[in-house]
Scaffold this active site. Structure first.
Site, short mmCIF file in Angstrom:
data_model
loop_
_atom_site.label_atom_id
_atom_site.label_comp_id
_atom_site.label_asym_id
_atom_site.label_seq_id
_atom_site.Cartn_x
_atom_site.Cartn_y
_atom_site.Cartn_z
N ASP A 113 -12.81 61.28 15.97
CA ASP A 113 -12.78 61.59 14.75
C ASP A 113 -13.24 63.04 14.40
OD1 ASP A 113 -12.74 61.05 11.67
OD2 ASP A 113 -13.10 59.04 12.46
N ASP A 221 -10.02 63.60 9.55
CA ASP A 221 -10.59 63.04 8.30
C ASP A 221 -10.17 63.65 7.15
OD1 ASP A 221 -12.67 61.03 7.10
OD2 ASP A 221 -13.32 62.67 6.31
N GLU A 279 -5.53 62.11 8.48
CA GLU A 279 -5.60 61.14 7.40
C GLU A 279 -5.52 61.85 6.06
OE1 GLU A 279 -9.18 58.36 5.40
OE2 GLU A 279 -9.54 60.47 5.65
O1 ISL Z 1 -12.25 54.46 0.56
C1 ISL Z 1 -11.90 55.34 -0.16
C2 ISL Z 1 -12.78 56.16 -1.14
O2 ISL Z 1 -12.39 55.24 -2.41
C3 ISL Z 1 -11.14 56.19 0.51
O3 ISL Z 1 -10.44 57.01 -0.26
C4 ISL Z 1 -11.48 57.27 1.47
O4 ISL Z 1 -12.81 57.96 0.79
C5 ISL Z 1 -10.72 58.22 1.99
O5 ISL Z 1 -9.70 57.36 2.64
C6 ISL Z 1 -11.18 59.30 2.96
O6 ISL Z 1 -11.66 58.76 3.95
C7 ISL Z 1 -12.37 59.25 4.97
O7 ISL Z 1 -13.37 60.27 4.46
C8 ISL Z 1 -14.67 59.85 3.76
C9 ISL Z 1 -15.21 58.94 4.51
O8 ISL Z 1 -16.10 58.24 3.74
C10 ISL Z 1 -14.16 57.72 4.98
O9 ISL Z 1 -14.78 56.77 5.67
C11 ISL Z 1 -13.14 58.49 5.67
O10 ISL Z 1 -12.04 57.66 6.51
C12 ISL Z 1 -15.42 61.14 3.67
O11 ISL Z 1 -15.29 61.71 4.84
#
Ligand code: ISL
Ligand code: CA
Length: 576
Positions: A113, A221, A279
């Site tokens: 990640d 991320d 992502e």
């Molecule tokens: O679950 C969400 C919030 O409502 C998603 O929108 C999520 O925050 C978004 O997918 C981004 O996720 C990623 O970045 C975040 C982290 O908390 C998540 O676990 C990660 O997958 C910040 O780093």
């Protein structure tokens, strides 16, 4: 000692080449909840190593490992204070080297990640940045004055009115220097300023360091949030909070492609065998096509969010029922949208999403049938499938009782805000039960024992009580199990070129609850017909081609034109 055969044995015909990831299946490990090696109740790297035989049996090609870097764990490791150290909670750098080596020994790649939209506020970069206005790292983050004419440090005076992903303002006031810093997520996750080339090059250095260590790529991320609109305009305000959705000004920003291209050139050029997936909340088909078009040299694929937003009302915890056929419509939109332009990643869940069998299926009467039907429609589309740990055994949402059963910062902040605004807290809790991220984070259910074979110690979050019957051990030798169905789906991808590269075409199945599509490649047609409902469905006899053979199904042989609840069949026809 058990010897494990590489999963890729004999499959070189499909695996060959630069685009090996098109025929790969990725398995996501969320380290806290996968397996606990040292009995402290928290999953760790040695735990992962001990469960490699499970991954080999399943047949996956790549592991995506959620963050194991040093972190204060304000957001379960997505707040990193040292990109080049392993958090002691998970083990040591030599454990990580051992993981890379052990996975490679069985032909599985490791993708790490990459969380570089933000760091932890405990990262030395931020500690320096906040120390004074003229610190050389000041500009590595987003610092701004309070709104003109307002008293700083008071709610409502933040530089923009954006609502954070985790509730509340996206700005926190820092007394030392009298300015606000931007954090799209928690206050302990300050956003890096990618406009500053020093930031970008520090990130690229770190990425090269990891690749040199032997990892095989990155899951990036929220990578589409790295370019912000330089003027940081306000969002349309919500009447209650005065804040609003600022994503138009921080997602898919003006320099996103430039940064990704630069990263590709600085980090990936001259290396082969890598996988890159970004992502991208809020990404559109056209934007995704630009990012993943091979000739543009940005990323291999992206995670889009549309299908995991179909049940969101006002927000994700205001859960609305899915319209009949909505999932199939959305998948089809992306299949057609990226065909011949880019490449899809295919997923039903991850560590941020509830369990798919509970969300899209029926985790009661048709638990096994719906888990396998959902797996079938996902894995046989065009794209690279991702399996989130536990999905391959049909793990379900958990019966969280009170707010104390949850662990996620997103839930805590939302709850606090709901309390402050006088919202109905029972409704909030039922929203968490349906869509809370902790559903994905309960320990993987390996056995029916106490703590599910995850640990010998009370885990950091409760094990789902259904582990007594729902566990991996119960499924390995059962030919009809969810696990063996997933295994068969992966095997099919390994032996059928049509599954990897075949064209997608949706078929009209009469009723919106039946999702039917073909994948065709010269000489072969693979046809998937899936009843995504609790009711028996009859289909048009014309949907079953003459001379076709059923190669997979979740009820055994199909019965003519009657599909049982959640029945999914896969038919192969040789056309030449
Ligand atoms: O679950 C969400 C919030 O409502 C998603 O929108 C999520 O925050 C978004 O997918 C981004 O996720 C990623 O970045 C975040 C982290 O908390 C998540 O676990 C990660 O997958 C910040 O780093
Ligand atoms: Ca542990």
């Amino acid at each position: 000692m058990t010897t494990i055969q590489p999963t890729t044995d004999g499959l070189s015909a499909i695996q060959e080449g630069n685009e090996w990831w098109k025929s790969a299946v990725v398995y996501q490990v969320y380290p806290r909840s996968f397996a606990d090696g040292n009995g402290d109740g928290i999953g760790d790297i040695q735990g992962i190593i001990s469960r490699i035989p499970h991954l080999v049996k399943l047949g996956v090609d790549v592991v995506w490992l959620s963050p194991v870097y040093r972190s204060p764990h304000a957001d379960a490791g997505y707040d990193i204070s040292d990109y080049q150290a392993i958090d002691p909670l998970f083990g040591t750098m030599s454990d990580l080297d051992q993981l890379i080596e052990s996975l490679h020994a069985v032909g599985i790649k490791l993708v790490m990640d990459l969380v570089v939209n933000h760091t932890s506020d405990e990262h030395p970069w931020f500690i320096e940045s906040r120390s004074s206005r003229d610190n050389p790292k000041r500009d590595w983050y987003w610092w701004r004055d309070a709104r003109p004419g307002t008293e700083p440090g008071v709610v409502g005076t933040e530089p923009t009115n954006w609502e954070s992903f985790f509730s509340g303002p996206t700005w926190s006031y820092d007394e030392t220097t009298g300015q606000y810093y931007l954090h799209l997520f928690a206050a302990k996750q300050p956003d890096l300023n990618w406009e500053n080339p020093e930031v970008r090059h520090a990130v690229y250095d770190m990425m090269r360091w990891w690749l040199d260590r032997g990892i095989d790529g990155f899951r990036m991320d929220v990578i589409n949030l790295i370019s912000k609109h330089p003027e940081l305009p306000d969002a349309v305000p919500d009447p209650v909070t005065g804040r609003g959705d600022g994503s138009a000004y921080y997602a898919n920003g003006p320099r996103l492609h430039e940064y990704l291209k630069e990263m590709n050139c600085e980090v990936f050029e001259g290396r082969s065998g890598l996988l890159t997936v970004g992502e991208m909340p809020g990404v559109t088909v056209d934007e995704a096509a630009l990012v993943t078009a091979p000739e543009r040299e940005e990323l291999n694929m992206v995670f889009q969010f549309e299908h995991v937003g179909l049940d969101h009302g006002r927000d994700k915890f205001d859960v609305i029922p899915l319209a009949n056929g909505a999932l199939a419509d959305n998948f089809s939109k992306w299949q057609y949208g990226l065909a011949g332009r880019g490449w899809n990643s295919l997923y039903l869940s991850n560590h941020d999403q509830p369990r798919p069998v509970s969300r899209f299926g029926n985790d009661k009467e048709y638990w096994r049938e719906s888990a396998t039907a959902l797996g079938t429609i996902l894995h046989l589309q065009q794209g690279t499938p991702y399996i989130y740990q536990g999905e391959e055994i049909g793990m379900t949402n958990s019966a969280f009782q009170s707010i104390h059963d949850f662990r996620d910062v997103e839930a805590f902040n939302y709850y606090e805000q709901a309390q402050a605004t006088g919202a109905d807290l029972d409704e909030v809790l039922s929203g968490f039960r349906a869509n809370g991220r902790d559903n994905a984070r309960t320990p993987v259910q390996w056995t029916g024992e106490r703590y599910a074979g995850f640990s010998t110690h009370q885990p950091w979050i409760d094990v789902n009580a259904n582990h007594e019957w729902l566990n991996a051990n119960n499924q390995y030798d059962d030919p009809g199990s969810v696990f063996n169905h997933y295994r068969a789906l992966i095997k099919l991808r390994k032996t059928s070129r049509a599954v990897v590269t075949g064209d997608f075409e949706r078929l009209d199945a009469g009723d919106a609850s039946v999702f039917a599509f073909t994948r065709t490649e010269v000489g072969t047609e693979i046809r998937v017909i899936a009843n995504l409902s609790d009711n028996p469905m009859s289909i048009d006899p014309g949907l079953i081609p003459h001379g076709s053979q059923q190669i997979l199904g979740n009820y055994g042989d199909h019965q003519g034109t009657q599909l049982r609840p959640w029945e999914a069949i896969v038919l192969e026809t040789h056309t030449q």
